[in-house]
Design a protein around this motif. Structure first.
Motif, PDB file in Angstrom:
ATOM      1  N   PRO A  17     -29.499  63.685 -92.179  1.00 47.35           N
ATOM      2  CA  PRO A  17     -28.980  64.576 -93.225  1.00 47.35           C
ATOM      3  C   PRO A  17     -28.863  66.018 -92.726  1.00 47.35           C
ATOM      4  O   PRO A  17     -29.598  66.438 -91.823  1.00 47.35           O
ATOM      5  CB  PRO A  17     -30.033  64.479 -94.334  1.00 47.35           C
ATOM      6  CG  PRO A  17     -30.790  63.233 -94.054  1.00 47.35           C
ATOM      7  CD  PRO A  17     -30.740  63.044 -92.575  1.00 47.35           C
ATOM      8  N   ARG A  18     -27.953  66.762 -93.339  1.00 53.62           N
ATOM      9  CA  ARG A  18     -27.776  68.179 -92.995  1.00 53.62           C
ATOM     10  C   ARG A  18     -28.906  69.003 -93.612  1.00 53.62           C
ATOM     11  O   ARG A  18     -29.704  68.501 -94.397  1.00 53.62           O
ATOM     12  CB  ARG A  18     -26.421  68.659 -93.498  1.00 53.62           C
ATOM     13  CG  ARG A  18     -25.261  67.973 -92.783  1.00 53.62           C
ATOM     14  CD  ARG A  18     -23.942  68.458 -93.281  1.00 53.62           C
ATOM     15  NE  ARG A  18     -23.729  67.935 -94.636  1.00 53.62           N
ATOM     16  CZ  ARG A  18     -22.567  67.915 -95.254  1.00 53.62           C
ATOM     17  NH1 ARG A  18     -21.495  68.396 -94.673  1.00 53.62           N
ATOM     18  NH2 ARG A  18     -22.455  67.421 -96.458  1.00 53.62           N
ATOM     19  N   VAL A  26     -36.000  70.832 -95.922  1.00 52.49           N
ATOM     20  CA  VAL A  26     -36.468  70.074 -97.088  1.00 52.49           C
ATOM     21  C   VAL A  26     -37.981  69.938 -96.974  1.00 52.49           C
ATOM     22  O   VAL A  26     -38.477  69.349 -96.020  1.00 52.49           O
ATOM     23  CB  VAL A  26     -35.808  68.680 -97.159  1.00 52.49           C
ATOM     24  CG1 VAL A  26     -36.417  67.864 -98.295  1.00 52.49           C
ATOM     25  CG2 VAL A  26     -34.305  68.810 -97.316  1.00 52.49           C
ATOM     26  N   ASN A  56     -31.181  71.082 -95.853  1.00 56.72           N
ATOM     27  CA  ASN A  56     -31.427  71.107 -97.298  1.00 56.72           C
ATOM     28  C   ASN A  56     -30.858  69.907 -98.041  1.00 56.72           C
ATOM     29  O   ASN A  56     -30.618  69.977 -99.243  1.00 56.72           O
ATOM     30  CB  ASN A  56     -30.908  72.417 -97.913  1.00 56.72           C
ATOM     31  CG  ASN A  56     -31.563  73.614 -97.286  1.00 56.72           C
ATOM     32  OD1 ASN A  56     -32.783  73.671 -97.153  1.00 56.72           O
ATOM     33  ND2 ASN A  56     -30.756  74.565 -96.842  1.00 56.72           N
ATOM     34  N   GLU A  57     -30.649  68.806 -97.338  1.00 51.67           N
ATOM     35  CA  GLU A  57     -30.167  67.579 -97.970  1.00 51.67           C
ATOM     36  C   GLU A  57     -31.127  66.431 -97.689  1.00 51.67           C
ATOM     37  O   GLU A  57     -31.885  66.454 -96.719  1.00 51.67           O
ATOM     38  CB  GLU A  57     -28.781  67.195 -97.444  1.00 51.67           C
ATOM     39  CG  GLU A  57     -27.695  68.142 -97.861  1.00 51.67           C
ATOM     40  CD  GLU A  57     -26.318  67.685 -97.421  1.00 51.67           C
ATOM     41  OE1 GLU A  57     -25.352  68.258 -97.928  1.00 51.67           O
ATOM     42  OE2 GLU A  57     -26.190  66.773 -96.572  1.00 51.67           O
ATOM     43  N   ARG A  72     -31.185  61.937 -97.709  1.00 47.05           N
ATOM     44  CA  ARG A  72     -30.362  60.729 -97.716  1.00 47.05           C
ATOM     45  C   ARG A  72     -31.121  59.694 -98.522  1.00 47.05           C
ATOM     46  O   ARG A  72     -32.318  59.467 -98.313  1.00 47.05           O
ATOM     47  CB  ARG A  72     -30.121  60.243 -96.299  1.00 47.05           C
ATOM     48  CG  ARG A  72     -29.267  58.990 -96.254  1.00 47.05           C
ATOM     49  CD  ARG A  72     -28.734  58.712 -94.871  1.00 47.05           C
ATOM     50  NE  ARG A  72     -27.746  59.745 -94.552  1.00 47.05           N
ATOM     51  CZ  ARG A  72     -27.470  60.130 -93.314  1.00 47.05           C
ATOM     52  NH1 ARG A  72     -28.075  59.583 -92.289  1.00 47.05           N
ATOM     53  NH2 ARG A  72     -26.573  61.065 -93.096  1.00 47.05           N
TER      54      ARG A  72
END
Length: 99
Positions: free
Chosen positions: A28-29, A77, A31-32, A34
């Motif tokens: 995931p990029r 995150v 601040n994302e 999955r």
């Protein structure tokens, strides 16, 4: 390979296509997260997007709500971890997918 449903033109249920796809990024990029979906919501707004009553840019994977487990976290995150059970009900569209 994960599966998802896409619509490429407005219409009835016949425009729904079940396809294989690959994730564009392995992780995931920033601040994302999955999510591997275990269940998705199907509701009237999905039919409005599909029919063109609520216009969307096509092609699109419909769906605004799902539950599942986090299978990846991006940089930055810190409130979620792999394995957490989560649910969401908000844009962007795309819940009609396995991951």
């Amino acid at each position: 390979m994960p599966k998802k449903i896409i619509i490429s033109k407005s219409g009835g249920p016949e425009v729904l296509k079940y396809i294989d796809y690959s994730l564009t990024n392995e992780n995931p990029r920033a601040n994302e997260v999955r999510i591997k979906h275990s269940s998705i919501g199907v509701n009237f707004i999905d039919t409005y997007h599909r029919s063109g009553l609520y216009p969307v840019d096509l092609p699109i994977t419909p769906g605004l709500e799902a539950v599942g487990r986090i299978v990846g976290v991006g940089p930055g995150v810190d409130m979620f971890s792999v394995g957490d059970r989560v649910g969401y009900s908000a844009p962007p569209l795309g819940a009609y997918s396995e991951i």
